[in-house]
Write a protein that holds these residues in place. Structure first.
Motif, mmCIF file in Angstrom:
data_model
loop_
_atom_site.group_PDB
_atom_site.id
_atom_site.type_symbol
_atom_site.label_atom_id
_atom_site.label_comp_id
_atom_site.label_asym_id
_atom_site.label_seq_id
_atom_site.Cartn_x
_atom_site.Cartn_y
_atom_site.Cartn_z
ATOM 1 N N PRO A 2 -11.536 -25.699 -9.587
ATOM 2 C CA PRO A 2 -11.703 -26.024 -10.428
ATOM 3 C C PRO A 2 -11.039 -26.094 -12.109
ATOM 4 C CG PRO A 2 -13.261 -25.640 -9.417
ATOM 5 C CD PRO A 2 -12.885 -24.629 -9.411
ATOM 6 N N PHE A 3 -11.299 -25.246 -13.028
ATOM 7 C CA PHE A 3 -11.071 -24.978 -14.316
ATOM 8 C C PHE A 3 -9.193 -24.661 -14.504
ATOM 9 C CE2 PHE A 3 -9.002 -21.330 -15.152
ATOM 10 C CZ PHE A 3 -8.973 -20.032 -14.038
ATOM 11 N N LEU A 4 -8.848 -24.817 -13.279
ATOM 12 C CA LEU A 4 -7.228 -24.206 -13.228
ATOM 13 C C LEU A 4 -6.468 -26.598 -13.508
ATOM 14 C CD1 LEU A 4 -5.749 -21.609 -10.515
ATOM 15 C CD2 LEU A 4 -6.007 -21.647 -13.048
ATOM 16 N N SER A 5 -7.192 -26.757 -13.219
ATOM 17 C CA SER A 5 -6.668 -27.924 -13.903
ATOM 18 C C SER A 5 -6.729 -28.878 -14.617
ATOM 19 C CB SER A 5 -8.135 -29.754 -13.081
ATOM 20 O OG SER A 5 -8.555 -29.368 -11.947
ATOM 21 N N LYS A 6 -6.804 -28.306 -15.738
ATOM 22 C CA LYS A 6 -6.070 -28.436 -17.005
ATOM 23 C C LYS A 6 -5.379 -27.816 -17.272
ATOM 24 C CE LYS A 6 -10.217 -32.023 -18.231
ATOM 25 N NZ LYS A 6 -10.869 -32.674 -19.655
ATOM 26 N N LEU A 7 -5.048 -27.251 -16.564
ATOM 27 C CA LEU A 7 -4.265 -25.948 -16.961
ATOM 28 C C LEU A 7 -2.053 -26.215 -17.003
ATOM 29 C CD1 LEU A 7 -4.955 -21.921 -16.377
ATOM 30 C CD2 LEU A 7 -5.817 -23.506 -18.928
ATOM 31 N N ARG A 8 -1.807 -26.173 -18.117
ATOM 32 C CA ARG A 8 -0.667 -26.383 -17.665
ATOM 33 C C ARG A 8 0.170 -25.156 -17.376
ATOM 34 N NH1 ARG A 8 1.651 -31.018 -21.952
ATOM 35 N NH2 ARG A 8 0.174 -32.596 -21.574
ATOM 36 N N ILE A 9 1.252 -26.213 -16.419
ATOM 37 C CA ILE A 9 2.377 -25.540 -16.098
ATOM 38 C C ILE A 9 3.794 -25.207 -16.583
ATOM 39 C CG2 ILE A 9 4.222 -25.350 -14.165
ATOM 40 C CD1 ILE A 9 2.403 -26.724 -11.915
ATOM 41 N N CYS A 63 3.336 -28.590 -32.252
ATOM 42 C CA CYS A 63 2.396 -29.813 -33.080
ATOM 43 C C CYS A 63 1.528 -29.152 -31.500
ATOM 44 C CB CYS A 63 2.421 -30.708 -32.795
ATOM 45 S SG CYS A 63 3.594 -31.601 -31.339
ATOM 46 N N SER A 64 1.002 -28.193 -29.990
ATOM 47 C CA SER A 64 -0.133 -28.105 -29.437
ATOM 48 C C SER A 64 -1.312 -28.202 -29.728
ATOM 49 C CB SER A 64 0.885 -26.710 -28.675
ATOM 50 O OG SER A 64 2.150 -27.033 -28.384
ATOM 51 N N ALA A 65 -1.693 -28.706 -29.306
ATOM 52 C CA ALA A 65 -3.431 -28.871 -29.473
ATOM 53 C C ALA A 65 -4.198 -28.346 -27.916
ATOM 54 C CB ALA A 65 -3.926 -29.111 -30.583
ATOM 55 N N ILE A 66 -5.199 -29.167 -28.484
ATOM 56 C CA ILE A 66 -5.918 -29.194 -27.311
ATOM 57 C C ILE A 66 -6.546 -30.647 -26.929
ATOM 58 C CG2 ILE A 66 -8.385 -28.585 -26.062
ATOM 59 C CD1 ILE A 66 -8.782 -25.710 -27.407
ATOM 60 N N GLY A 84 -9.732 -31.270 -23.980
ATOM 61 C CA GLY A 84 -10.296 -30.226 -22.972
ATOM 62 C C GLY A 84 -8.569 -29.261 -22.330
ATOM 63 N N THR A 85 -7.490 -29.958 -22.886
ATOM 64 C CA THR A 85 -6.121 -30.259 -21.682
ATOM 65 C C THR A 85 -5.705 -28.964 -22.876
ATOM 66 O OG1 THR A 85 -6.003 -31.247 -20.670
ATOM 67 C CG2 THR A 85 -4.206 -30.005 -20.690
ATOM 68 N N PRO A 86 -5.656 -28.042 -23.114
ATOM 69 C CA PRO A 86 -4.406 -26.836 -23.760
ATOM 70 C C PRO A 86 -2.998 -27.061 -24.425
ATOM 71 C CG PRO A 86 -6.054 -25.927 -22.732
ATOM 72 C CD PRO A 86 -5.943 -27.003 -22.013
ATOM 73 N N TRP A 87 -2.384 -27.016 -25.251
ATOM 74 C CA TRP A 87 -1.160 -26.938 -25.044
ATOM 75 C C TRP A 87 -0.461 -27.989 -24.894
ATOM 76 C CZ3 TRP A 87 1.000 -22.366 -27.244
ATOM 77 C CH2 TRP A 87 0.154 -21.025 -27.504
ATOM 78 N N VAL A 88 -0.935 -28.992 -25.377
ATOM 79 C CA VAL A 88 -0.610 -30.911 -25.139
ATOM 80 C C VAL A 88 0.180 -30.986 -26.130
ATOM 81 C CG1 VAL A 88 -1.168 -33.147 -25.205
ATOM 82 C CG2 VAL A 88 -2.716 -31.614 -24.089
ATOM 83 N N ARG A 89 1.615 -30.726 -26.854
ATOM 84 C CA ARG A 89 2.492 -31.690 -27.257
ATOM 85 C C ARG A 89 1.679 -33.075 -27.818
ATOM 86 N NH1 ARG A 89 3.984 -27.660 -25.652
ATOM 87 N NH2 ARG A 89 5.780 -27.162 -24.739
ATOM 88 N N THR A 90 1.053 -32.429 -29.179
ATOM 89 C CA THR A 90 0.518 -33.743 -30.012
ATOM 90 C C THR A 90 1.279 -34.993 -30.169
ATOM 91 O OG1 THR A 90 0.412 -32.459 -32.274
ATOM 92 C CG2 THR A 90 -1.767 -32.826 -30.790
ATOM 93 N N CYS A 91 2.678 -34.467 -30.631
ATOM 94 C CA CYS A 91 3.532 -35.499 -30.656
ATOM 95 C C CYS A 91 4.132 -36.212 -30.067
ATOM 96 C CB CYS A 91 4.989 -35.093 -31.813
ATOM 97 S SG CYS A 91 5.937 -34.320 -30.263
ATOM 98 N N GLN A 92 3.807 -36.372 -28.650
ATOM 99 C CA GLN A 92 4.102 -37.030 -27.579
ATOM 100 C C GLN A 92 2.831 -37.337 -27.216
ATOM 101 O OE1 GLN A 92 7.228 -36.520 -28.640
ATOM 102 N NE2 GLN A 92 7.874 -36.351 -26.547
ATOM 103 N N PRO A 109 -5.856 -20.321 -26.224
ATOM 104 C CA PRO A 109 -6.918 -21.901 -26.269
ATOM 105 C C PRO A 109 -7.469 -21.304 -24.760
ATOM 106 C CG PRO A 109 -4.537 -22.596 -25.390
ATOM 107 C CD PRO A 109 -4.375 -20.642 -26.572
ATOM 108 N N SER A 110 -8.778 -22.696 -24.794
ATOM 109 C CA SER A 110 -9.497 -23.043 -23.503
ATOM 110 C C SER A 110 -9.428 -24.273 -23.012
ATOM 111 C CB SER A 110 -11.364 -22.094 -23.086
ATOM 112 O OG SER A 110 -11.039 -20.916 -23.616
ATOM 113 N N PRO A 111 -9.340 -24.252 -21.967
ATOM 114 C CA PRO A 111 -9.702 -25.797 -20.525
ATOM 115 C C PRO A 111 -10.899 -25.755 -21.084
ATOM 116 C CG PRO A 111 -9.242 -24.307 -19.118
ATOM 117 C CD PRO A 111 -9.099 -23.204 -20.693
ATOM 118 N N GLY A 112 -11.253 -27.613 -21.335
ATOM 119 C CA GLY A 112 -12.722 -27.897 -22.195
ATOM 120 C C GLY A 112 -12.978 -29.278 -20.642
ATOM 121 N N GLY A 113 -13.931 -29.559 -21.065
ATOM 122 C CA GLY A 113 -14.513 -30.871 -20.733
ATOM 123 C C GLY A 113 -15.049 -30.329 -19.235
ATOM 124 N N PRO A 114 -15.020 -32.043 -18.459
ATOM 125 C CA PRO A 114 -15.150 -32.053 -16.959
ATOM 126 C C PRO A 114 -14.321 -31.431 -15.730
ATOM 127 C CG PRO A 114 -15.070 -34.247 -18.025
ATOM 128 C CD PRO A 114 -15.057 -33.120 -18.955
#
Lengths: 403, 714, 132
Positions: A314-321, B45-48, B51-59, B77-82
């Protein structure tokens, strides 16, 4: 310079066009072609060898795989062959002086049902008998090895157990190609990129050389080490192959800090997950059902493969491709490679590498070189093309890592 | 003003701000430094985000309460949150014409198409539509903050414009560097860039601590500043076109135009994602890596999160400078705009588990259910050995609803079945059945089952549960290839089947109202009522005991099962699961196709030549069997016996220390008190005594149990 | 997620007929029955009365209780299509077949956009879970 660049060895290219004749011409400068040339030159002193590629070295499947090295096959002949290859990989950095980023991770092959648990248990027992280190383990041991797993499989795919292949490993695919390329070049082998082979030279029923974009080249022996279009090349010599070509896709996520130690595969769900040394999660699954030469990715694949992997992790859910890619696999009817003589004098092949070619590069190259040089290579003898006529298939569908 | 939390500190933002703008508004670089394009192209501009890493904050639009964290410095970075079961909505849509990009060129293309009367859908990131990729179909996958959209489309126009070129020079990872369009966006949001300097090709380096405070120009002069705008031109944003070379797309506007490459980079970080420098490129070039692709793969330049969006113009310029030939851009691959794996997975279901009509009964009886061939089936009801004894000594029920069941009828049906099966079909009398195997063209066993003759031109075929799903395709393929007239109905899921088995099976049927005269004899089948329910009763045997398969409509399965369980109670009836069944059939030497066989098992190898009539004119696999009949008989499936405990299935079989095969089935026979096995010997000569699990095992004739088959006929 | 009510399935009672296409075209269906033409040689006739196919002596005519069905409104069809159908939806009246939420299903589409949704009873629980 960063470490990755600093540790590369020089590729000592020759200048100029290929010579008009060689003892051996190898079509395809991927891992198998270059390794064969390397061993011809370094083990057997056969250096009058030319390797040709329509593109750059390693441009085909050698650079489009999931970099897994393992020997946990299901039939004795395969376990022996791949275990030899696995051990050669363990020594390859010492032998070539090239850092291939070899990393022993262990491979967990999950079973989610009684019937696949039997398959994994069978695998472990056969591996042990043939010298590969594989044990059947239970859910608790799996969790210890890979804490990120959801043993309930999202409530639908509970883990019954797994075979655990202790010496499963990964290595950087490109660097394996370059290790063999630089070793072969240094030993005097000619490697010509961007030199497509367009046909074979025949004298009666004998293959005597190749036609290329840079003219004809005659050869004592021509070896096809191409991936993807092998049926076309073999057809030039009138050799029909029990091969169908399918696309196999994979993808990586962005880099992240999760420490995901092993390689994990699933027999029921058919996917495999590992983490690269650069922190990316590398995920693959089964090849496309339909035959194709296209190296295009499909969203349906990303969708299915993502679903399977997040179901177990499940931790993979939030990783981006980040990036997906496609190789084209030559799959034989018994899911094992085809190596050696073709029945046409002067023409040998190394094919049928399906989804398992990367792990076989050292042993495949070594054995084929031995066959050319000495006329005998016991480890690959069971994998000859003539096995199909002799009704002696090396049937091992459950070990393909795909289906 | 609303607030988001940035690195643990609440910051305020204006409506419409992206997270990147919100960070800038608070005086922060949204990541840790580097040129900002604010167009979604680079990773700077990527940030978590939540809980989702590598999100382009500009978008990413700022929403109240959004949690943003910078990636850690110097590590990943590590993913976080539920984590569990992140639900993403998927929407499937269709569109005739799609224009991607609503800038000048996109708007013009859309207007032109509309004036021709076309329905046009325009997708633009400003509206939250991030195009992940263009795929075969053609189809387009779009990521939105409220879900993911899969578009079926007919025509695609790419009007994605051009991406601004980032500077490559010392200091280019500092904060305070903007492309012209990014600066315009920042200023439009009402932010003051202070003392801002605009530079172009005359740029040599940036200086400052953390953020730029001085710009150095090629002439050696230095200009102090708060922020810098760097105008180095642009490069086509054509990644979507390059990723789908065979999908017909039209490219318009700047995305289609030739752009001059920037000057060859001299110094500094070329690839901000991987911190790859010009020095690194020189390093690989000097070692002989000269193709653009080889430079990329050896230096890893262009393999980071932006996939070359920033570095590619510079990388191409580098290779052009060193080699004298301008290389084509490298291959583009999805994802053009990234999706999380949960977003990619949305709407997909791995497989469908089927339930037999008796699923609820098994659950009530406490069965352990497991998946076999896509069905949930009872593995056992708690104690396989007592289930075994119920079959051997009394009476038992087995749910065999999963068997493949096919009705075939037509004037050519006998001819078709004669060609399909290696056994004779024409001489099966109405009301009789025959066991059959089916082969592929190579003569390898695909499946096995029964043929029941219902009439002159009508048969019922059965297949194994695992083979059922492909059986219809197999029959239809051949029948249509041959041009024969046969109607085919696969009724696997429409009919239930209960196997009544055991020496008291006949007695149970008697109690269920089936007279001795009506009860079919071995290999007969009849339509009769059982416990008042119409059944097609087939008499055969897999367990070795008298067995009656009661095929019936699935709406009556539960009633039939309950009636038989009740009538059988005085007889000590118990249901049996697959675990007991596998042992029972093993004692009878019946193979399970797929478990005991391999994908190249000929009938001879599994001792089933008796089911093949080579004297027939033609059947699928006949030519192959004739061709291979004279080959050495190396691989053969044997029965073995040995002292218990039974070795694990999969144990290797050795002769003189050499591995010659493996155990395919193994069972501690309660009847015999020793183990019975099947397994392969694949080397000649075949031995009578082998070693399994370090112990001695002896080849034994099969069946192990009731060699004459008398019990099945009782 | 879905804005509409999930479909409510019930087991269907009917007949399955495999026959020559021309015989099926000409067959006199019992009054009150509803014919779902699954393919040119395959009809599912919903209704209790046994149909006959005079034009084909080899026709297979057999009770069919393997399907569960749900009457779905045009809004429900649109909602299911939006969230659960990867393929392009045709316009009724017609029979459409394919995966719905990953389950092999059939949609008997009417001219007004409403439909009868059919699924094998063996997979009904999966479709219900996924559409629910």
């Amino acid at each position: 310079m960063n470490e990755f660049v600093e540790t590369l060895l020089d590729l000592p290219w020759q200048v100029g066009d290929p010579k008009p004749a060689y003892d051996v011409v190898i079509i395809g400068a991927g891992g198998h072609g270059l390794a064969t040339a390397y061993y011809l030159a370094t083990r057997h002193g056969i250096t009058n060898v030319c390797v040709l590629d329509s593109n750059f070295i390693g441009s085909g499947n050698s650079g489009r795989n999931t970099t897994i090295i393992r020997s946990n096959y299901g039939i004795p002949e395969s376990v022996a062959f791949y275990q030899h290859s696995l051990e050669m990989y363990q020594r390859l950095e010492d032998e070539t002086g090239c850092w291939i980023m070899h990393s022993q991770k262990g491979q967990i092959w999950l079973a989610h049902s009684v019937s696949t648990a039997r398959t994994e248990q069978t695998r472990a027992l056969m591996n042990q008998a043939m010298g590969a280190k594989t044990d059947y383990i239970g859910p608790k041991e799996i969790k210890d090895l890979c804490p990120q797993i959801d043993l309930s499989g999202g409530g639908r795919y509970p883990v019954h157990g797994a075979s655990y292949h202790h010496e499963g490993a990964t290595a950087r695919h490109d660097r394996v190609v370059w290790a063999y390329a630089q070793g072969a070049l240094r030993a005097g082998v000619h490697v010509h990129q961007h030199t497509p082979v367009t046909g074979l030279l025949m004298d009666g029923d004998r293959v005597t050389g190749v036609q290329t974009s840079k003219g004809n080249i005659s050869a004592g022996t021509v070896i096809s080490a191409v991936g993807g279009n092998v049926t076309t090349v073999a057809n030039w010599a009138g050799v029909r192959l029990p091969i169908r070509t399918h696309a196999l896709q994979a993808f990586v996520t962005n880099a992240h800090a999760q420490e995901f130690a092993p390689i994990v595969s699933s027999n029921d769900l058919v996917f495999y997950v590992s983490q690269t040394p650069r922190g990316q999660m590398l995920i693959g699954a089964e090849y496309d059902r339909f035959a194709s030469y296209r190296q295009a990715t499909s969203f349906a694949y990303l969708q299915a493969c993502s679903k399977k992997s997040i179901t177990m992790f499940p931790f993979l859910s939030k990783l981006r491709i980040m990036r997906s890619w496609t190789g084209i696999c030559d799959v034989s009817t018994d899911f094992s490679p085809i190596m050696g003589d073709t029945g046409v004098p002067g023409f040998m092949i190394s094919t049928g590498w399906g989804t398992w070619g990367f792990k076989a590069i050292p042993a495949g190259g070594e054995q084929l070189a031995q066959l050319v040089a000495t006329g005998s290579a016991p480890l690959i003898e069971p994998f000859g093309l003539d096995r199909f006529a002799k009704e002696a298939a090396m049937a091992d569908p459950s070990s393909a890592g795909t289906r | 003003m609303s607030r988001v939390v940035y690195d643990g500190t609440p910051i305020e933002y204006e409506p419409g701000d992206s997270l990147a703008i919100a960070a800038l508004r608070a005086g922060q670089h949204p990541a840790r430094g580097g040129t900002l394009c604010l167009a979604g192209d680079c990773g700077n501009c990527s940030a978590i985000v939540d809980g989702t890493p590598w999100v382009r904050t500009c978008q990413t639009e700022a929403r109240p309460g959004a949690m943003v964290q910078r990636h850690p410095n110097g590590s990943h970075p590590s993913p976080g949150g539920p984590e569990h079961h992140t639900q993403v909505t998927v929407r499937h849509r269709s569109a005739d014409h799609v224009v991607i990009g609503n800038g000048d060129s996109g708007a013009a293309a859309a207007a032109a198409l509309r004036s021709e009367g076309h329905d046009v859908l325009v997708l633009d990131e400003a509206d939250g539509d991030e195009v992940v990729g263009v795929f075969d179909g053609p189809s387009i996958i779009v990521r939105r903050n409220d879900g993911i959209e899969h578009f079926h489309v007919h025509h695609i126009t790419l009007a994605t414009g051009a991406a601004e070129v980032h500077p490559v020079c010392p200091g280019n990872l500092l904060a305070g560097i903007f492309t012209p369009k990014a600066a315009a966006k920042v200023q439009a949001a009402g932010l003051d860039l202070g003392n801002v300097v605009t530079v172009g090709a005359e740029l040599k380096a940036f200086h400052g601590e953390g953020r730029v405070s001085e710009v150095e120009l090629v002439d050696g002069s230095r200009v102090s500043c708060d922020n810098v705008i760097v105008n180095l031109g642009s490069a086509p944003r054509d990644v979507l076109a390059r990723m789908a070379p065979l999908v017909p797309v039209q490219i318009v506007g700047p995305a289609a135009e030739a752009h001059a490459l920037p000057a060859a980079p001299q110094e500094g970080v070329l690839c901000p994602c991987g911190k790859i420098t010009v020095e690194d490129l020189d390093g690989v070039w000097n070692k002989g890596f000269h193709d653009l692709e080889l430079v990329k793969r050896s230096s890893l330049c262009g393999t980071g999160t932006c996939q070359g969006a920033v570095c590619m113009p510079h990388l191409r310029s580098f290779v052009a400078d060193r080699s004298g030939v301008e290389p084509k851009p490298f291959t583009a691959r999805p994802a053009a705009r990234q999706v999380s794996m949960a977003e990619a997975a949305a709407g997909y279901h791995i497989d469908t588990f089927r339930r037999t009509p008796l699923h609820g009964e098994h659950t009530k009886l406490g069965a352990t259910l497991d998946k076999f061939g896509g069905w949930f089936r009872p593995w056992n009801y708690g104690d396989a050995v007592s289930e075994y004894w119920a079959v051997r000594e009394g009476v038992s029920l087995g749910d065999v609803s999963t068997l493949g069941k096919m009705m075939v009828s037509g004037p050519d049906v006998v001819e078709a079945l004669e060609r399909l099966y290696p056994n004779h079909v024409h001489d099966i009398k109405v009301g009789r059945s025959r066991y059959v195997i089916n082969l592929n063209e190579r003569g390898h066993v695909l499946d096995d089952g029964m043929i029941c003759r219902e009439g002159d031109t009508r048969f019922l075929l059965t297949f194994t549960s695992g083979g059922a799903s492909t059986a219809e395709m197999w029959v239809r393929d051949w029948v249509e290839t041959w041009g024969l007239k046969v109607h085919v109905l696969d009724r696997t899921v429409s009919h239930g089947a209960i196997n009544v088995t055991g020496p008291l099976a006949g007695e149970l049927l008697r109690r269920a109202g089936v007279s001795d005269d009506d009860r079919p004899k071995f290999l007969q089948h009849r339509h009769i009522d059982v416990a008042g329910i119409p059944c097609h009763v087939m008499r055969l045997s897999f367990t070795g005991e008298a067995s009656f398969e009661l095929h019936h409509q699935i709406d009556q399965s539960v009633e039939l099962w309950q009636a038989l369980m009740e009538l059988g109670a005085p007889l000590g009836i118990k249901p049996h699961g697959l675990q007991a069944l596998f042992g029972l059939r093993l004692e009878k030497g019946h193979v399970i196709v797929g478990q005991d066989t391999e994908l190249d098992s000929t009938p001879r190898r599994i001792n089933m030549d008796w089911a093949v009539k080579l004297e027939k004119d033609a059947f699928v696999g006949r030519d192959a069997l004739i061709r291979t009949a004279s080959l050495p008989d190396e691989r053969r499936l044997f029965g073995f016996t040995m002292d218990g405990p039974a070795p694990l299935e999969g144990s290797v079989i050795r002769v003189n220390g050499d591995v010659v095969g493996h155990v395919t089935s193994s069972w501690d026979s309660p009847m015999y008190g020793h183990a019975v096995l099947m397994g392969w010997q694949k080397r000649l000569p075949h031995a009578d005594v082998v070693e399994i699990d370090g112990r001695e095992a002896r080849v034994s004739a099969v069946p192990f149990y009731d060699k004459e088959g008398a019990r099945a006929r009782m | 997620m879905p804005a509409c009510e999930p479909p409510r399935f019930e087991g269907l009672v009917g007949w399955r007929i495999i026959a020559d296409p021309s015989a099926l075209d000409a067959a006199p269906w019992p009054a009150g029955s509803h014919v779902v033409r699954i393919s040119p040689d395959d009809a599912f006739v919903i209704g209790a009365a046994e149909p006959g196919v005079p034009g084909d002596e080899h026709a297979i005519v057999t009770p069919e209780l393997g399907f569960a069905g749900a009457a779905v409104s045009a809004e429900q069809v649109a909602d299911i299509a939006l969230h659960h159908i990867e393929w392009q939806m045709p316009t009724g009246p017609c029979v459409a077949q394919g995966q719905i939420a990953g389950v092999p299903s059939k949609l008997v589409l009417h001219a007004d956009g409403s439909a009868l949704l059919l699924v094998a009873c063996a997979a009904r629980h999966e479709l219900e879970d996924r559409l629910g």
